[in-house]
Write a protein that holds these residues in place. Sequence first.
Motif, PDB file in Angstrom:
ATOM      1  N   GLU A  64       0.792  -1.230   0.000  1.00 42.75           N
ATOM      2  CA  GLU A  64       0.000   0.000   0.000  1.00 42.75           C
ATOM      3  C   GLU A  64       0.825   1.282   0.000  1.00 42.75           C
ATOM      4  N   GLU A  65       2.141   1.190   0.081  1.00 47.10           N
ATOM      5  CA  GLU A  65       2.982   2.392   0.099  1.00 47.10           C
ATOM      6  C   GLU A  65       4.237   2.163  -0.731  1.00 47.10           C
ATOM      7  N   LEU A  66       4.533   3.107  -1.657  1.00 48.60           N
ATOM      8  CA  LEU A  66       5.716   3.023  -2.493  1.00 48.60           C
ATOM      9  C   LEU A  66       6.903   3.663  -1.785  1.00 48.60           C
ATOM     10  N   MET A  67       8.066   3.019  -1.908  1.00 48.69           N
ATOM     11  CA  MET A  67       9.296   3.540  -1.331  1.00 48.69           C
ATOM     12  C   MET A  67      10.406   3.450  -2.368  1.00 48.69           C
ATOM     13  N   VAL A  68      11.330   4.407  -2.329  1.00 50.70           N
ATOM     14  CA  VAL A  68      12.491   4.421  -3.216  1.00 50.70           C
ATOM     15  C   VAL A  68      13.745   4.484  -2.354  1.00 50.70           C
ATOM     16  N   GLU A  69      14.585   3.465  -2.486  1.00 52.83           N
ATOM     17  CA  GLU A  69      15.825   3.362  -1.713  1.00 52.83           C
ATOM     18  C   GLU A  69      15.553   3.532  -0.219  1.00 52.83           C
ATOM     19  N   GLY A  70      14.451   2.900   0.250  1.00 52.05           N
ATOM     20  CA  GLY A  70      14.130   2.869   1.671  1.00 52.05           C
ATOM     21  C   GLY A  70      13.388   4.070   2.198  1.00 52.05           C
ATOM     22  N   LYS A  71      13.042   5.033   1.348  1.00 52.96           N
ATOM     23  CA  LYS A  71      12.344   6.238   1.806  1.00 52.96           C
ATOM     24  C   LYS A  71      11.000   6.370   1.107  1.00 52.96           C
ATOM     25  N   GLY A  72      10.011   6.887   1.840  1.00 55.46           N
ATOM     26  CA  GLY A  72       8.692   7.100   1.270  1.00 55.46           C
ATOM     27  C   GLY A  72       8.718   8.183   0.199  1.00 55.46           C
ATOM     28  N   VAL A  73       7.859   8.054  -0.799  1.00 53.41           N
ATOM     29  CA  VAL A  73       7.812   9.010  -1.897  1.00 53.41           C
ATOM     30  C   VAL A  73       6.369   9.437  -2.147  1.00 53.41           C
TER      31      VAL A  73
END
Length: 791
Positions: A154-163
């Motif tokens: 339910e949540e997208l993350m890029v390199e461990g961080k929320g976006v």
Amino acid sequence: MKKIYLLIVISLCCLPALSQQNITIKGKVLDENRAPIANATVSLFSATDQPILKLLTNESGLFSFVKPFQKFYVSINYLGYIPFRVDEFNGDSIIITLKNKNVQLNEVGISTTRPFIEQQLDKMVVNVNGDAKAGVNAIDILKKIPGVVLKNNEELMVEGKGVAVMMDGKLTRLSGANLMSLLEGTASANISQFEIIYNPSAKYDAAGSGGLINIKTIKRDKPGYDANISITGGHGWKFPNTSNSVGLNYKTGNTNFYGSYSFGLGKQYQEIQANTYQSDLNQRLQDSSTYRSRYESNNIRLGFDHSLNKTDVFGVLITGSHNLRNPNYFSDTETYGVNQFSPTALTRSNNKNSTTGRGINVNLNYKHVIDAKNQQELSFDADAGTFDYHNQNTNNIAIINLLTTNQNQAYMQNGLTKSEIYSFKSDYTKKLSKGVFETGLKISNVKIENNFISLFSNDMQQPSDMGSNDFLYRETILAAYANQRLALGKFSMLLGLRGEQTFTNGNSITLNKEVKKQYLNLFPNATLGLKLNNSSISLGYSKRIGRPLYNELNPFVMVTSAFTTRSGNPNLSPSYTDNLRLAFTLQSKFTIATSYSFAKNVITDLRTRDPQTQITNSFKTNLSAYRNVGFNTSYSNKLFKILQLNYSLGISNSNYDFLYNAARENINQTTGYLSLGNNIEISPTLWTEVFFYGQSRVTYGNTVNLPFSTTSLSFGKKIFQGKGSLNLNINDIFYTGITRSEANYGNIVYDLKSKYDSRNVRLNFSYRFGNSKIETRKRSAGSEEEQRRNQ
């Protein structure tokens, strides 16, 4: 007053003149027999049709020019052949095929040489170009992009961080399940590119802990119409589902009309087993639950752009959504003593819930080109939106005590939230000497009214009030920014500064409690780049703010089961994150990156347990500090013209430090992940893909998710002369994508195992048709960030 002066200074300050790095575009013009055309006229024009450059192709049909700073298009003409126009250059090489005038216009061809993934100064670009080989829809493609992870589905993350997620430069106003529904309804046939922006510039709202994902839809040019449809049917663990979308673009004269609609319908199923260990009471609670949720999602987007003249454009964009969910949650909670194998008590909970969310937003946009040659533009955006969220929750609890008499309890809760969001923003751009300068202002105002009715009854009494409350929230944000760019040979730079003054007021009328806050923050950002012969190095920094979602501020308590509740926290403060990223890219194929993040007042989930009632309450709170150090490497390349590889590997260390019951807690976790994407073109119209993702232990706040992996297989076939396609996807073949988590801090000790619809089968049919291509003007509405938080 000093704060207002500071905002004005930020918007008017002029850093040294900066510019983008020069890019040379090379092209070749051919006839229908693939023979080069010499002396063809290649003309460059500005967006307002003013001539910039004119040149001729050589004997080999070749031409080249330096890409202008301003928006432009290219016209190719040759006697006896149909003229052709190119409006966008996403790569640095292009091949154009002209047809004789006795050949129909729609047979004119154009192809560009672009890799699937490109690494640029401050972002990664994924070139989809409407190709069904990339995936069925937006979420299907995103999960395969190196460094992108879908957290808890339910949540997208890029390199461990929320976006945050944008579409054509405009932030979506959805999160969680509603955002997933929107992305599932965005067909790949309508997607041009994904932009993964690691450190957003000061032009963007400072909200968010990490970067941005921008989904760019396919641009159209020339009068006519173009449309696409996408139909997906599938089956999860227990139930079927469907996701469908249609899109239409139409241009006539100086006006573009465009629109899209997506619809999703289905039922989700989940089984959860959780153990809560209560050492102070010498007992354990074992909870076995099933979750069934029928859902329906509707998202619509309608707009038009009208060119008043060569320098002025006026547009209207209307976005709307209507989402329904009816989750039913059944749980049996057994109480065990220490070293006992038979329960001493059984509690059964039947939680029936109904949620309805709907909203509409109107955006008015105006752009004036002051001087096309110097890229001098002024634009305005005005937004007005209204949103409603209705939640009905009924929880019947039966306490079956094996030693005493049974008890029956009932909780009836009804919540209604109405939101109004207004905003206005203005942006100014000008080319100064060898640089490009940007500045702008924004003001937003949010008004939210929450009405919550909560009743409780049992065998001994009639329904009585239990925590009913009215809650009002007001928020005003004043913002200003300045950006500049610089290119000195192989060296490039982007510098920016944004200031935001925030005023908030949360008023709990029933409790007679009011929380007022105001704060002024500065958000600098900088990106440095060095381009070598076949490689590049970039260093980026940005400061971000994490504001709570509006519903996280509501002080209401929702009963979810016999021993669990969920509540809001009106005392939440914003979090602040400093992000630093250093990357090396070789031939836009191989990338090594290291990153560091430090956050204060991190907003995350926390649980507290009442030793008397044994009830565990979940809510959002501010942790003291968070640190993350990461190393990521990715490789993307096409081998033997048939095998597209997208591989990535990463390792990171996360550390959370916070106070719990006056005691300091520290959670430290090292995490590794591996992503392997293999797309094989069996023939020009037939392909298959095998995708694997695996991850070790990872911490999200005070909860640790245990290792998992997933393997997916897909097959695709182009039909109807390439206008249509069929895709069959089998996700999580071995059913290893099961979520397992645990927590251990203070008096909170629990573990959880969740099986859901990670394994599913989907069949998609998509079709594109029309008589030409139309260009849709991209723009960013003013209230995009406020709408995103209205969930």
